[in-house]
Write an enzyme that holds these catalytic residues in place. Structure first.
Site, short mmCIF file in Angstrom:
data_model
loop_
_atom_site.label_atom_id
_atom_site.label_comp_id
_atom_site.label_asym_id
_atom_site.label_seq_id
_atom_site.Cartn_x
_atom_site.Cartn_y
_atom_site.Cartn_z
N ASP A 127 8.13 -21.26 20.79
CA ASP A 127 9.51 -21.64 21.08
C ASP A 127 10.41 -20.76 20.19
OD1 ASP A 127 11.83 -22.79 21.98
OD2 ASP A 127 11.05 -24.82 21.93
C1 BGC Z 1 14.02 -24.53 23.68
C2 BGC Z 1 13.09 -23.99 24.74
C3 BGC Z 1 13.73 -22.83 25.46
C4 BGC Z 1 14.13 -21.79 24.43
C5 BGC Z 1 14.78 -20.57 25.06
C6 BGC Z 1 14.55 -23.45 22.79
O1 BGC Z 1 15.55 -23.93 21.95
O2 BGC Z 1 13.33 -25.51 22.92
O3 BGC Z 1 12.73 -25.00 25.64
O4 BGC Z 1 12.88 -22.31 26.43
O5 BGC Z 1 15.05 -22.35 23.53
O6 BGC Z 1 16.03 -20.84 25.54
#
Ligand code: BGC
Length: 750
Positions: A278
């Protein structure tokens, strides 16, 4: 369709040759994914210390220095081509980047939010919806969706409940597989499809107190029986990517967790794709108090089984070359990760054709067939929670309708959170949908009444069009409220659209209360007191405290955030052009004090008193899991099992009759629940193990048939520390929701 798979000798040889020619630095570059932000014209700040103006320049410099595995957050095809050229020309091997994006419920055509899609209990609609999302994404040059979100959510305070399929692992696993099929098509690399990236492995939904990013402690049975099954299903469906979660799982960060990323994901489930972290989660290994510094974080993440770092700035994986030099990471580990990333690129055909056709992108985004898919999805996901006196369907000839409330005409709220590339001009609000449907013959009056809340509610994604307090100057709330009540008084029917602003839910948007925010309840009470028959339409992604409404408002229809075609679909439902058919994918509590509350719970003592455990409130939900009314009624009868005694690994056929006992056609969603009476571990009082959607004409009956095979009776047991199939006696119920009482038993001891 030809499978561009790297299992062909040529494909593998090409990757071998690339690996042999690449330097360690170039390999580290392949394992890095850069956020590339070009912020819309807003004053919102980035959620990171990164200087917003500097960020694109820094990334472009890195690309020109030697390429990148991937980029995220770009959706404009011309921009994707420009950046791709920088990448291809920036590395001597000409390896293009994967472009990834949060295609959560549509790119340009916005589908209902994921929890709504799950509420359709309609796997074909779910698959078709994500296929449309994939088609639009691929057309603009996106290769990979950071979706589906497979986090089981049992605490509605947690805002990300909206992104998943709710509380249940069985429904969650089926919805997971349908979404992977929709995103990826028949084979990984299929044209007009993208790689699916199920997330966030694993347990993220169990954050303490529903507070996003908080600690997660899950017992092994909870993990294996509840939180992991949707991921196992997504991997079995062929997902090409998995995203690791932010939080610590039982004391070890998910992103540096070898048990999770290697033992479970690769060794047990046979996952062959690549794992991405993530956003910034590798560097967060330091924040957790787990890794010593960024270099240690990089080494421990890749050694745990992570392949690619999603980096907002200054990637920790920049330290991989020194980690290889010091022996902290072996070259074999590095190569294995790079190989997985290159395989993904090859499967997509990128190594030969990295650019996107901009003219075709524009054409695909305009495809009217996509709007139709969104409309049907919104029709099927709405859940009718109450319909006293058969107020719905409304007569399209009703002389006058008051359409009230702060969300009745808000395009931005109609499409919900987790959308970035939307087109508000083609979004239909509830007010517009009703006006379009009834035409000029019906007087439609609108008043907002009040704003959702009076203060700004800052959200992580406000830079992409969040909500602001409405008309901060010159908006006379008291007068507007009075105007709404007057409009209701003059009308034959009042339709009141209430809920949460779309940015009050989603990532980093937890709530400590489930009440309708602001003065919305007051507005509702005043409208009902005006004496006009009232329909409450809810826009939400979590259950809200509806105790007053459930008692006093005749009709409640949960339309969630219904997407681009939301208003049209809502009008279709209100006037009976289609029948409401959604069912709740979570237990709807009465009040926040009851959460977490799930139907599949265990009992230990005084089973007869299950509903009376709080002195100040019933301990039953307001609406059970699986609940949803129709504009007709259904009766369940004749439950039968084909045999009462079966071998432990045998299959039982369960049948029941469903009859439409009302005067309209409707869709029943018969559900099968199962309970194991005794064994090596406690089993929940009942668990969903089957469902169907069944269209029945007025007066029509049909037999439903479920196969209850051994796989549905297997569970992870602490005693064995593994999945077991035990000889026992089983209760089975078939009915309309988790309170179904038509029961039978069978015995697997013989
Ligand atoms: C989220 C993810 C997401 C990523 C990219 C993160 O803050 O937890 O689910 O895919 O950002 O935007």
């Amino acid at each position: 369709m030809t499978d561009p798979s790297t299992t062909t000798a040529d494909g593998a040889a090409r990757i071998d040759a690339l690996l042999a020619a690449m330097t360690v630095e170039q390999k580290a570059g392949q394992l890095t994914q850069y956020f590339y932000f070009v912020l819309p014209d807003t004053d919102a700040a980035l959620p990171d210390p990164t200087d917003a103006a500097e960020q694109p320049r820094q990334v472009e410099a890195a690309l020109a220095r030697g390429g990148a595995g991937s980029l995220l957050f770009v959706t404009d095809p011309a921009e994707i081509n420009r950046l791709q050229r920088l990448v291809v020309e920036g590395n001597p091997h000409g390896i293009p980047a994967l472009f990834g994006f949060d295609v959560i419920h549509g790119l340009r055509t916005i589908l209902p939010v994921p929890i709504a899609m799950a509420a359709s209990w309609d796997l074909e609609t779910i698959e078709r919806g994500q296929a449309v999302a994939a088609r639009e994404a691929r057309a603009v040059g996106i290769h990979w969706a950071f979706a589906p979100n497979l986090d089981i959510a049992r605490d509605p305070r947690w805002g990300r409940i909206i992104e998943g399929a709710g509380e249940d692992p069985f429904l969650g696993a089926l919805v997971a597989a349908a979404q992977v099929r929709g995103f990826q098509g028949d084979v990984l690399g299929a044209p007009e499809h993208v790689i699916a990236g199920p997330k966030h492995l694993a347990g993220y939904g169990a954050a303490l107190g529903g507070r996003d990013y908080d600690e997660v402690d899950l017992s092994e049975p909870q993990l294996w029986n509840v939180y992991l099954p949707p991921f196992a299903a997504a991997v079995a469906a062929g997902a090409g990517n998995v995203m690791s979660a932010y939080m610590g799982l039982n004391g070890v960060p998910a992103t540096g967790n070898p048990w999770l990323l290697t033992e479970v994901l690769r060794e047990r489930w046979g996952f062959g794709g690549f794992v991405v972290s993530d956003a910034n989660a590798v560097k967060s290994l330091v924040t957790h108090g787990f890794a010593e510094d960024a270099a240690d974080a990089a080494a421990r993440a890749i050694n745990a089984g992570l392949d690619m770092e999603m980096a907002i700035a200054e990637p920790a994986f920049d330290h991989l070359p020194e980690a290889v030099a010091s022996g902290a990471v072996s070259e074999a580990t590095l190569d294995a990760a790079v190989r997985r990333v290159l395989e993904a690129k090859q499967r997509l055909g990128l190594l030969d054709d990295p650019y996107v056709d901009e003219a075709r992108a524009r054409e695909v985004l305009r495809d009217p067939a996509h709007r139709e898919v969104a409309r049907v999805a919104a029709q099927r996901s709405a859940v009718l929670l109450k319909n006293e006196g058969g107020l719905l369907p409304l007569d399209p000839g009703t002389p006058s309708i008051a359409v009230l409330g702060p969300l009745a005409d808000s395009r931005r709220d109609t499409i919900g959170p987790w959308v970035f590339d939307f087109d508000l001009d083609e979004t239909v609000t509830v007010l517009e949908g009703i006006r379009n449907r009834v035409g000029d013959a019906v007087r439609v009056e609108h008043a907002r009444g009040i704003p959702v809340v009076q203060r700004e509610f800052p959200s992580l994604f406000d830079m992409f069009g969040g909500n602001r307090p409405e008309d901060p100057e010159g908006f006379d709330e008291q007068a507007e409220l009075a105007r709404a009540v007057e409009a209701a008084r003059r009308a034959d029917v009042a339709v009141v659209v209430l809920g949460e602003w779309q940015n009050m839910i989603g990532e980093n948007a937890s709530r400590s209360s489930l009440e309708l925010p602001g003065r919305q309840l007051e507005l509702l009470q005043a409208v009902v007191a005006a004496g006009t028959p009232t329909v409450l339409l809810l826009m939400n992604g979590r259950p809200l405290d509806l105790r007053w409404a459930a008692e006093h408002v005749p009709t409640i229809l949960d339309v969630w955030y219904p997407g681009t075609q939301g208003g049209t679909a809502v009008a279709d439902l209100l006037f009976g052009d289609v029948a409401p058919s959604g069912r709740l994918p979570f237990t709807w509590p009465r009040t926040v004090g009851q959460v977490p509350m799930v139907y599949a719970h265990a009992i230990s003592h005084e089973p007869q008193n299950q509903g009376r455990r709080y002195w100040d409130e019933a301990s039953t939900p307001l609406f059970p899991f699986g609940f949803g009314l129709a504009t007709t009624t259904f009766a369940y009868s004749d439950l039968a099992v084909d045999r009462v005694s079966v071998p432990v690994d045998g299959t039982v056929i369960v049948t029941a009759t469903v009859t439409n006992t009302g005067e309209r056609a409707g869709i029943a969603v018969p559900q099968l629940y199962l309970h194991q009476r005794f064994g090596s571990a406690i089993r929940p009082v009942r668990e969903l193990k089957g469902f169907q959607r069944l269209e029945l004409a007025a007066g029509e009956s049909a037999e439903v048939r479920f196969e209850v095979g051994p796989d549905l009776r297997r569970h992870w047991s602490t005693a064995a520390r593994d999945a077991v199939l035990e000889a026992s006696v089983f209760d089975v119920w078939v009915g309309a929701d988790a309170t179904a009482d038509l029961a039978a038993t069978f015995d697997t001891r013989g």
